[in-house]
Structure formats: structure tokens, C-alpha cells
Design a protein around this motif. Structure first.
Motif, short mmCIF file in Angstrom:
data_model
loop_
_atom_site.label_atom_id
_atom_site.label_comp_id
_atom_site.label_asym_id
_atom_site.label_seq_id
_atom_site.Cartn_x
_atom_site.Cartn_y
_atom_site.Cartn_z
N THR A 52 78.15 19.71 56.47
CA THR A 52 79.17 20.29 57.44
C THR A 52 79.14 21.97 57.65
OG1 THR A 52 80.90 18.70 56.58
CG2 THR A 52 81.73 20.58 57.53
N LEU A 53 79.45 22.13 58.59
CA LEU A 53 79.17 23.76 58.87
C LEU A 53 80.78 24.13 58.92
CD1 LEU A 53 76.54 22.68 59.97
CD2 LEU A 53 76.51 24.77 61.29
N PHE A 54 81.18 25.36 58.26
CA PHE A 54 82.44 25.70 58.15
C PHE A 54 82.53 27.37 57.90
CE2 PHE A 54 81.05 24.47 53.85
CZ PHE A 54 81.82 25.45 53.32
N PHE A 55 83.80 27.69 57.84
CA PHE A 55 84.23 29.19 57.47
C PHE A 55 85.27 28.95 56.46
CE2 PHE A 55 85.59 28.97 61.77
CZ PHE A 55 86.88 29.60 61.52
N PHE A 56 85.49 29.99 55.69
CA PHE A 56 86.72 30.03 54.93
C PHE A 56 87.67 30.77 55.74
CE2 PHE A 56 83.25 29.71 51.75
CZ PHE A 56 83.78 28.59 50.95
N SER A 57 89.07 30.45 55.37
CA SER A 57 90.03 31.18 56.17
C SER A 57 90.18 32.86 55.89
CB SER A 57 91.26 30.41 55.86
OG SER A 57 91.74 30.24 54.77
N ASN A 58 89.62 32.95 54.52
CA ASN A 58 89.87 34.34 54.04
C ASN A 58 88.18 34.97 54.01
OD1 ASN A 58 89.92 36.75 52.55
ND2 ASN A 58 90.98 36.10 51.26
N ARG A 109 70.60 34.09 61.07
CA ARG A 109 69.39 34.25 60.14
C ARG A 109 70.03 33.68 58.81
NH1 ARG A 109 70.55 39.05 57.24
NH2 ARG A 109 71.80 40.35 58.23
N LEU A 110 69.29 33.32 57.88
CA LEU A 110 69.72 32.64 56.71
C LEU A 110 69.93 33.99 55.81
CD1 LEU A 110 70.17 30.25 54.95
CD2 LEU A 110 67.83 30.55 54.18
N ALA A 111 71.57 33.91 55.22
CA ALA A 111 71.78 34.69 54.14
C ALA A 111 71.47 34.40 53.03
CB ALA A 111 73.29 34.84 54.17
N GLN A 112 71.74 32.96 52.57
CA GLN A 112 71.32 32.47 51.21
C GLN A 112 71.31 31.16 51.21
OE1 GLN A 112 74.34 34.42 48.81
NE2 GLN A 112 75.69 32.55 49.30
N SER A 113 70.73 30.21 50.42
CA SER A 113 70.65 28.76 50.32
C SER A 113 70.57 28.37 49.00
CB SER A 113 69.78 28.18 51.23
OG SER A 113 68.36 28.23 50.85
N VAL A 144 78.46 31.02 59.22
CA VAL A 144 79.14 29.71 58.87
C VAL A 144 78.66 29.72 57.27
CG1 VAL A 144 79.24 28.92 60.94
CG2 VAL A 144 77.24 28.65 60.10
N HIS A 145 79.28 28.80 56.81
CA HIS A 145 78.73 28.06 55.32
C HIS A 145 78.49 26.75 55.70
CE1 HIS A 145 80.20 31.54 52.86
NE2 HIS A 145 81.12 31.42 54.02
N VAL A 146 77.38 26.32 54.97
CA VAL A 146 76.84 24.95 55.06
C VAL A 146 77.11 24.11 53.79
CG1 VAL A 146 74.93 23.43 55.75
CG2 VAL A 146 75.38 25.73 56.92
N ARG A 147 77.70 23.01 53.64
CA ARG A 147 77.50 22.22 52.62
C ARG A 147 77.21 20.87 52.75
NH1 ARG A 147 83.01 23.30 49.82
NH2 ARG A 147 82.00 25.34 49.65
N GLY A 148 76.40 20.19 51.83
CA GLY A 148 76.18 18.68 52.09
C GLY A 148 75.07 18.25 51.31
N ARG A 149 74.80 17.07 51.11
CA ARG A 149 73.82 16.57 50.33
C ARG A 149 73.41 17.32 49.00
NH1 ARG A 149 69.21 14.55 54.78
NH2 ARG A 149 70.63 13.01 55.89
N ALA A 208 74.48 26.72 51.95
CA ALA A 208 73.86 27.80 52.55
C ALA A 208 75.01 28.70 53.21
CB ALA A 208 72.77 27.23 53.54
N LYS A 209 74.59 30.01 53.54
CA LYS A 209 75.33 30.78 54.46
C LYS A 209 74.52 31.22 55.43
CE LYS A 209 78.00 34.98 54.14
NZ LYS A 209 78.57 36.01 53.16
N ILE A 210 74.64 31.08 56.70
CA ILE A 210 74.07 31.55 58.03
C ILE A 210 74.83 32.65 58.72
CG2 ILE A 210 72.95 30.64 60.18
CD1 ILE A 210 72.65 27.90 58.93
N TRP A 211 74.21 33.79 58.70
CA TRP A 211 74.78 34.86 59.71
C TRP A 211 74.55 34.33 61.12
CZ3 TRP A 211 77.63 37.91 57.07
CH2 TRP A 211 77.30 38.20 55.98
N LEU A 212 75.54 34.60 61.97
CA LEU A 212 75.51 34.58 63.40
C LEU A 212 75.33 35.78 64.21
CD1 LEU A 212 78.51 31.97 63.55
CD2 LEU A 212 75.86 31.43 63.57
#
Length: 81
Positions: free
Chosen positions: A11-17, A45-49, A27-32, A36-40
């Protein structure tokens, strides 16, 4: 936590804050069992995973590149001040 896209068990999402001042669009990515966090901006580019295999990160980054305009538009619509 607005979910934007679902892809291959992630799931790709962002936090409301997203900080004050707000961080650049990303966006943040969570699953499996991983995340991760991906800068747009200024570019995709990848921020962290944690716990996501390199080949899956590559696919997620490619998805973010292909959907960048949509992801940024959703971000801007949500955070429109």
C-alpha cells in the motif's frame, strides 16, 4: 493515513500530518513485512527502506515514477491550504 495505491501486496500512502513545516511530497509504502519512504520531489528516489527486497524496491520505484504526477496531485489536493 490516506491510501493512494495498492500494488502487489503493498500500500502506498501518506500520513495526514507530514511535519511542520511539511516535508516535500513523498509516499510511504507498507506491505509484505516491510516498509519504505519514497520522495516524489524534486525527483522520485528512495529515502529509506526496511525489509523490502531490492527487486521489489525497484518495482515500487518504477511504479512511483510512472504514477508520480498522480501521487503529487493527490498530495496537493489533500494538503491544499
Amino acid at each position: 493515513m490516506p491510501a493512494i495505491l495498492r500494488y502487489n501486496g503493498y500500500t502506498l500512502f501518506f500520513f495526514s500530518n507530514e511535519g511542520n513545516p511539511r516535508e516535500p511530497a513523498h509516499v510511504h509504502v507498507r506491505g509484505r513485512g516491510g516498509s519504505a519512504k519514497i520522495w516524489l520531489e524534486p525527483e522520485v528516489r528512495l529515502a529509506q527502506s526496511f525489509g523490502i527486497a531490492d527487486n521489489e524496491l525497484g518495482a515500487l520505484l518504477q511504479l512511483a515514477k510512472l504514477q508520480r504526477e498522480h501521487l503529487i496531485q493527490v498530495w496537493e489536493d489533500f494538503f491544499d491550504d
